[in-house]
Scaffold this active site. Structure first.
Site, PDB file in Angstrom:
ATOM      1  CB  CYS A   1       3.402  -8.084  12.156  1.00 24.11           C
ATOM      2  SG  CYS A   1       3.674  -6.459  11.462  1.00 24.11           S
TER       3      CYS A   1
ATOM      4  CG  HIS B   1      -2.118  -0.910   1.027  1.00 19.51           C
ATOM      5  ND1 HIS B   1      -2.869  -1.399   2.066  1.00 19.51           N
ATOM      6  CD2 HIS B   1      -2.679  -1.417  -0.103  1.00 19.51           C
ATOM      7  CE1 HIS B   1      -3.840  -2.166   1.589  1.00 19.51           C
ATOM      8  NE2 HIS B   1      -3.740  -2.197   0.284  1.00 19.51           N
TER       9      HIS B   1
ATOM     10  CD  GLU C   1      -3.448  -8.407   7.610  1.00 17.57           C
ATOM     11  OE1 GLU C   1      -2.756  -7.416   7.312  1.00 17.57           O
ATOM     12  OE2 GLU C   1      -3.384  -8.959   8.718  1.00 17.57           O
TER      13      GLU C   1
ATOM     14  CB  SER D   1      -3.817  -0.648   7.890  1.00 19.48           C
ATOM     15  OG  SER D   1      -4.211  -0.847   9.214  1.00 19.48           O
TER      16      SER D   1
HETATM   17  S1  SF4 Z   1       5.770  -7.635   8.426  1.00 14.58           S
HETATM   18 FE1  SF4 Z   1       3.819  -6.840   9.239  1.00 14.58          FE
HETATM   19  S2  SF4 Z   1       3.425  -4.880   8.201  1.00 14.58           S
HETATM   20 FE2  SF4 Z   1       4.997  -5.987   7.058  1.00 14.58          FE
HETATM   21  S3  SF4 Z   1       3.840  -7.052   5.468  1.00 14.58           S
HETATM   22 FE3  SF4 Z   1       4.124  -8.486   7.170  1.00 14.58          FE
HETATM   23  S4  SF4 Z   1       2.312  -8.251   8.413  1.00 14.58           S
HETATM   24 FE4  SF4 Z   1       2.362  -6.483   7.042  1.00 14.58          FE
END
Ligand code: SF4
Length: 328
Positions: free
Chosen positions: A209, A57, A142, A240
């Site tokens: 995450c 994004h 997602e 996001s």
């Molecule tokens: S590390 Fe976290 S922010 Fe980056 S793509 Fe994976 S889930 Fe999304």
């Protein structure tokens, strides 16, 4: 031209004007992997390369790849048979996987492994007889992908208010979350659900995450250490985790501006301010951070970087890409 102290040279830093750049910021391991997948596909497979949704994004990144000939599409129906299509970092529902297989597309999945982990949790909990509350944004790609794993077993919750009103569920229930949410707001929603349904389980490891929580923690530390008057967050409007970084700053009483890059900086926002902060969401490349740093250096700000934590996360490329590509 003579520069007086009141009108210093734009190239001479003013001792009291500071731009604090924080780390961790910018590209996370999932985004780096998605971009690498796209680069490998571009050099190994016949054009055009199709990407379902935005690979990550970020408006500027997507535009750069569009110029290289990548075709971004919303649905698989727009991809001719047997062509290469890449699924974005945000993940897809199993129905999209199946459709690609039926069509004989050369499908390469750039879903971040940390998003895939949440998909796997859904399947595991459903198999074990759980109903799932999923905290996330209803129309975010997602969330759409995760819900597609078991729509009849998942109830999406977006806000504390919704958590207050949602019908109480009996039996085994668990809460899972989107990876890019606000750590604090998510905990509040979980607390409401847990109060109303004490048997609610949370997944063993948080779904938000490492990159999302580290970037939010860095903004909090920046605020505590330097109390900047304004924090710039580099990221696109549909990112996001970037929006959450603005919210974190604002929850601490600090103004925040979400910008795609230096071109979006408005003079009226920073003029008269001596202390600014700068960070970047997980889909914004470092080059955009450096552009903004240069902008403020030119305006006489001293640029200081503060590293609150070092990240050392890497994800392997998908097996089918490594097998098919020659130049990896
Ligand atoms: S590390 Fe976290 S922010 Fe980056 S793509 Fe994976 S889930 Fe999304």
């Amino acid at each position: 031209m003579i520069f007086s102290p009141a009108h210093p040279s734009p190239l001479t830093p003013h001792p009291s004007k500071k731009l604090f750049i924080v780390a961790p910021r910018g590209w996370c391991a999932g985004v780096e992997r998605a971009i690498e997948i796209l680069d490998v596909a571009l050099t190994n497979f016949p054009p055009p390369i199709y990407v379902r949704k935005e690979i990550v994004h970020n408006k500027i990144v997507v535009e750069a790849y569009r110029k290289k000939g990548v075709v971004f599409i919303d649905e698989l129906g727009q991809v001719p048979d047997h062509q290469t299509v890449i699924f974005s970092a945000h993940g897809i529902s199993p129905q999209v996987h199946e459709a690609a297989e039926k069509r004989g597309l050369n499908a390469i999945d750039a879903t971040c492994p940390l998003v895939t982990k949440v998909h796997s949790e859904v399947l595991r909990f459903v198999k074990n007889g759980y109903k799932i509350f999923y905290i996330g944004h209803k129309n975010h790609e997602e969330a759409v992908g995760v819900l597609g794993e078991a729509p009849e077993h998942i109830r999406i919750v977006e806000t504390e208010e919704e958590a207050q009103k949602i019908p109480v569920a009996s039996g085994k229930i668990v809460v899972l979350t989107q990876t890019t949410l606000s750590v604090d707001d998510t905990q509040k929603i979980i607390d409401v659900l847990k109060t109303r349904m004490p048997q609610l389980q949370t997944a063993a490891k948080e779904d938000i995450c490492y990159a999302t929580s580290n970037r939010q923690a860095a903004v909090k530390l920046l605020a505590a250490a330097y109390q900047p008057e304004l924090i710039y967050v580099i990221g696109s409007a549909n990112s996001s985790n970037s929006n959450r970084l603005c919210e974190v700053a604002e929850s601490l009483g600090i103004k925040a501006r979400l910008i795609d890059g230096a071109a979006d900086i408005r003079q009226e926002d920073w003029v008269g301010k001596t202390s600014l902060g700068l960070t970047a969401g997980a889909s914004a490349p470092e080059s955009l951070v450096q552009d903004v740093a240069l902008y403020f250096k030119d305006k006489g700000y001293n640029v200081e970087e503060t590293i609150f934590e070092r990240e050392d996360v890497n994800f392997a490329l998908p097996k089918n890409l490594v097998e098919l590509a020659v130049n990896v």
